[in-house]
Scaffold this active site. Sequence first.
Site, PDB file in Angstrom:
ATOM      1  N   PHE A  58       0.806  -1.220   0.000  1.00  0.00           N
ATOM      2  CA  PHE A  58       0.000   0.000   0.000  1.00  0.00           C
ATOM      3  C   PHE A  58       0.842   1.275   0.000  1.00  0.00           C
ATOM      4  CE2 PHE A  58      -2.426   3.196   2.572  1.00  0.00           C
ATOM      5  CZ  PHE A  58      -3.443   3.444   1.655  1.00  0.00           C
ATOM      6  N   TYR A  59       2.059   1.215   0.551  1.00  0.00           N
ATOM      7  CA  TYR A  59       2.894   2.415   0.630  1.00  0.00           C
ATOM      8  C   TYR A  59       3.229   2.910  -0.780  1.00  0.00           C
ATOM      9  CZ  TYR A  59       3.668   0.946   5.500  1.00  0.00           C
ATOM     10  OH  TYR A  59       3.501   0.558   6.811  1.00  0.00           O
ATOM     11  N   SER A  60       2.808   4.130  -1.060  1.00  0.00           N
ATOM     12  CA  SER A  60       2.993   4.731  -2.389  1.00  0.00           C
ATOM     13  C   SER A  60       2.429   3.840  -3.492  1.00  0.00           C
ATOM     14  CB  SER A  60       4.477   5.028  -2.654  1.00  0.00           C
ATOM     15  OG  SER A  60       4.950   6.064  -1.831  1.00  0.00           O
ATOM     16  N   GLN A  61       1.400   3.055  -3.148  1.00  0.00           N
ATOM     17  CA  GLN A  61       0.733   2.187  -4.120  1.00  0.00           C
ATOM     18  C   GLN A  61       1.740   1.316  -4.887  1.00  0.00           C
ATOM     19  OE1 GLN A  61      -3.093   2.061  -4.996  1.00  0.00           O
ATOM     20  NE2 GLN A  61      -2.537   2.219  -2.852  1.00  0.00           N
TER      21      GLN A  61
END
Length: 343
Positions: A58-61
């Site tokens: 999820f971090y920075s997609q």
Amino acid sequence: MQYVQLGQSGLKVSRLCLGTMNMGSKEWKPWIFDEKESEPIICHALDNGVNFIDLADFYSQGAGEQVVCNVLNRVARRDDLVITTKVGYSMGTDINASGHSRKHIFNSIDASLKRMGTDYVDIYMLHYFDTQTPIEETMMALNDIVRSGKARYIGVSTMNTWQLAKILQVCERHGLVKPINMQLQLNCAYREEEREMIPYCVDQGIGVSVFSPLARGVLTNDLNSTRNKTDFFTAEMYSDQTSIDIAHSVAKVAQLRGCAPAQVAQAWVLNQSHVSSMLVGADTKDQFDSALSALNMTLSDSEIYEIERNYTPCDLINDYTAGKRIPRSARPTQEFGMLESVG
């Protein structure tokens, strides 16, 4: 650096774990570091003995996994590292692009490994407890991923204690691999996990990794940082007067010690015997060094009393209470009439 075994597993990790939510793409959040900005911090952490790296799809997609592992693949040996990544939060507009269904978990592990440029992840973690997917489906999918060699272990993060108990019950019933690590929020302004979750993890032999040791920056006493100005979660979680009073107590102890408040707040976390590791999301080498110094800082009884004296209970911080939490301050009085007597 200090090292510990994670829970009752044989896996040894550094007590400082490099948190990487701040690394990836500025298109995601304005305070994110790109690859060039991230590399010096990653290298500094490795040079000081860190072998534990925390990621999430999820971090920075997805860009976070790619940026961090681009650096790691250049400067370190993969087998020397313990890398974790997480699955669950939305990765696209498709209806199945989130959650912990077998479909999404299988798609996500392959996508993460491709972005990371590795054949396996050391710990594959549930980012939260998905209440819309049968937990049997989720845990059987994770078990298959471990059996396939795409993950060495599994872990969990941020849920209610009864939900973790349900996970362990399902694993026991079906002979599935059990989580070895619980990642949760703990700091001297938020201690609710000490009531049930942490004692349960200790009892069940699950390692405890702590994130947000600085209460999203509030305990540094710097409320004017870019992140604190743009991250609405900080205001939602730590805008109450009690959190501010605790931050002031941390600053008071730090002033007498001649160090930064962040170091005192981090030392408070690391002084907890039940904490296996603490995530450090550093923006600079100096910020990482603060956590490194905190490893060897022992707080006195009087210092601990000052830090803890303002603490009062509060609502749990997790996905299930988002937008519903009541601040730790009295609500304004309202006019009310006498209750009618019955009978």
